[in-house]
Design a protein around this motif. Structure first.
Motif, mmCIF file in Angstrom:
data_model
loop_
_atom_site.group_PDB
_atom_site.id
_atom_site.type_symbol
_atom_site.label_atom_id
_atom_site.label_comp_id
_atom_site.label_asym_id
_atom_site.label_seq_id
_atom_site.Cartn_x
_atom_site.Cartn_y
_atom_site.Cartn_z
ATOM 1 N N PRO A 88 0.827 -1.211 0.000
ATOM 2 C CA PRO A 88 0.000 0.000 0.000
ATOM 3 C C PRO A 88 0.861 1.262 0.000
ATOM 4 O O PRO A 88 1.949 1.296 0.571
ATOM 5 C CB PRO A 88 -0.788 -0.111 1.316
ATOM 6 N N GLY A 89 0.339 2.300 -0.631
ATOM 7 C CA GLY A 89 1.027 3.582 -0.652
ATOM 8 C C GLY A 89 0.680 4.345 -1.911
ATOM 9 O O GLY A 89 0.316 3.754 -2.936
ATOM 10 N N ALA A 98 10.309 -1.360 -4.975
ATOM 11 C CA ALA A 98 9.108 -1.976 -4.405
ATOM 12 C C ALA A 98 8.233 -2.547 -5.516
ATOM 13 O O ALA A 98 7.640 -3.624 -5.368
ATOM 14 C CB ALA A 98 8.328 -0.955 -3.584
ATOM 15 N N LEU A 99 8.138 -1.829 -6.636
ATOM 16 C CA LEU A 99 7.392 -2.353 -7.780
ATOM 17 C C LEU A 99 8.057 -3.608 -8.331
ATOM 18 O O LEU A 99 7.376 -4.581 -8.682
ATOM 19 C CB LEU A 99 7.301 -1.304 -8.881
ATOM 20 N N ARG A 142 -7.389 4.252 -4.962
ATOM 21 C CA ARG A 142 -6.258 4.950 -4.345
ATOM 22 C C ARG A 142 -5.470 4.036 -3.414
ATOM 23 O O ARG A 142 -6.027 3.105 -2.836
ATOM 24 C CB ARG A 142 -6.762 6.144 -3.528
ATOM 25 N N TRP A 143 -4.189 4.343 -3.262
ATOM 26 C CA TRP A 143 -3.282 3.673 -2.338
ATOM 27 C C TRP A 143 -2.883 2.264 -2.790
ATOM 28 O O TRP A 143 -2.093 1.618 -2.127
ATOM 29 C CB TRP A 143 -3.868 3.571 -0.913
ATOM 30 N N ARG A 144 -3.429 1.802 -3.874
ATOM 31 C CA ARG A 144 -3.194 0.407 -4.276
ATOM 32 C C ARG A 144 -2.471 0.319 -5.625
ATOM 33 O O ARG A 144 -2.579 -0.678 -6.331
ATOM 34 C CB ARG A 144 -4.523 -0.347 -4.351
ATOM 35 N N GLY A 145 -1.737 1.359 -5.980
ATOM 36 C CA GLY A 145 -1.136 1.416 -7.301
ATOM 37 C C GLY A 145 -0.239 0.243 -7.630
ATOM 38 O O GLY A 145 -0.266 -0.278 -8.751
ATOM 39 N N ALA A 146 0.556 -0.207 -6.658
ATOM 40 C CA ALA A 146 1.465 -1.324 -6.912
ATOM 41 C C ALA A 146 0.679 -2.600 -7.199
ATOM 42 O O ALA A 146 0.951 -3.312 -8.175
ATOM 43 C CB ALA A 146 2.405 -1.517 -5.717
ATOM 44 N N TYR A 147 -0.304 -2.879 -6.343
ATOM 45 C CA TYR A 147 -1.135 -4.079 -6.525
ATOM 46 C C TYR A 147 -1.970 -3.965 -7.802
ATOM 47 O O TYR A 147 -2.046 -4.902 -8.601
ATOM 48 C CB TYR A 147 -2.029 -4.257 -5.303
ATOM 49 N N PRO A 190 3.898 -5.345 6.544
ATOM 50 C CA PRO A 190 5.370 -5.351 6.469
ATOM 51 C C PRO A 190 5.910 -4.714 5.192
ATOM 52 O O PRO A 190 6.975 -4.080 5.217
ATOM 53 C CB PRO A 190 5.711 -6.850 6.519
ATOM 54 N N HIS A 191 5.191 -4.853 4.085
ATOM 55 C CA HIS A 191 5.639 -4.249 2.831
ATOM 56 C C HIS A 191 5.471 -2.728 2.883
ATOM 57 O O HIS A 191 6.334 -1.984 2.402
ATOM 58 C CB HIS A 191 4.857 -4.837 1.659
ATOM 59 N N PHE A 192 4.398 -2.270 3.477
ATOM 60 C CA PHE A 192 4.201 -0.835 3.685
ATOM 61 C C PHE A 192 5.320 -0.266 4.553
ATOM 62 O O PHE A 192 5.925 0.767 4.229
ATOM 63 C CB PHE A 192 2.837 -0.596 4.337
#
Length: 276
Positions: A88-89, A98-99, A142-147, A190-192
């Motif tokens: 998330p972010g 991270a990507l 929003r906040w879920r761009g990577a996923y 943990p990823h955040f």
């Protein structure tokens, strides 16, 4: 009649675990793969065959599939790619590394396992490849761009593979759940914490009052959330029907978002999604 076999990934909890139970109860020989050895051991204690497959670990993909094929004599009727995580972010705060990490687990590893399974299915003359995508594979939040980006990529790759496989006896299928009970939110913390320097972000106040509350506070189920076994009915149709559908929606929000995606102009759809 020979018992059919299926390899399901991400079976430690949520959709994967519910699918493993549901398919076993339906008479399938289920290989319930997990990323962590401890989860594999737990599932073995429940009577499952549980190879360790970590999509970020090429060696485990090869050894896990080899374990399955050794057990079946070299055949596999179905693959359900399912294991994934979120980072998330806000997109402007997500480092490129991270990507790379999330694509390795949510996309590249799926492709690697799928490519390894296709020759097996070609040789045996049949097979089903089922991909667990998401409503976030065709709309964004929003906040879920990577996923979001991994699921959009998965949808494109899977649609292409489905078309290319039309001249083979292999069916390629997408399942697109909306809010389903799982540990994905807790598992994303943990990823955040590893990747997002939220206090240095120009959106620090939005993190403090919005995303962090969603991540760290137990607010109960989301609106329209269904239990993970809601996916099992669709999965069974995907692997058992003589004519499986190309894609299966799960939960009311997925149906609603598909309709809005088709009917609303982009600006209006953006306005709707920005308020969720």
């Amino acid at each position: 009649m020979t018992q059919k076999s299926i390899l399901i990934t991400g079976c430690s909890s949520g959709i994967g675990y519910a699918s493993a139970i549901g398919l076993r109860n339906a008479g399938w020989r289920v290989f319930a793969a997990c990323r962590k050895t401890a989860d594999c051991e737990r599932l073995r204690s429940e009577g499952f065959e549980s190879p360790r497959i970590d999509y970020s670990d090429t060696a485990s993909i090869a050894s896990g599939l080899a374990e399955v094929l050794n057990a079946t004599g070299g055949t596999l009727d179905a693959l359900f790619n399912n294991g994934a995580f979120g980072t998330p972010g806000a997109v402007e705060d997500v480092p490129t590394d991270a990507l790379r990490a999330i694509f390795e687990a949510n996309f590249f590893g799926w492709h690697e396992l799928t490519r390894a399974v296709i020759p097996v299915m070609r040789a045996q003359g049949h097979g089903r490849i089922v991909q667990c995508s998401s409503v976030l594979g065709f709309v964004t939040l929003r906040w879920r761009g990577a996923y979001n980006s991994t699921k959009f990529a998965l949808e494109g790759l899977t649609d292409t593979l489905r078309i290319e496989m039309r001249d083979t006896p292999i069916h390629v299928i997408l399942i697109e759940p909306g809010p389903v009970t799982s540990k994905i939110r807790a598992n994303s913390i943990p990823h955040f914490e590893r990747w997002i320097d939220w206090e240095a972000s120009p959106r620090a106040e939005q993190y403090r009052t919005g995303l962090r509350k969603r991540l760290y506070e137990d607010r109960g189920p989301d609106m329209f959330e269904l239990p993970a076994d809601a996916v099992v009915k669709k999965l069974r149709h995907a692997v058992e029907s003589p004519r499986p559908r190309p894609r299966y929606f799960v939960t009311t929000p997925t149906y609603a978002m598909a309709m809005l995606r088709r009917t609303l102009p982009t600006r209006l759809l953006d306005w709707v999604l920005s308020r969720i």
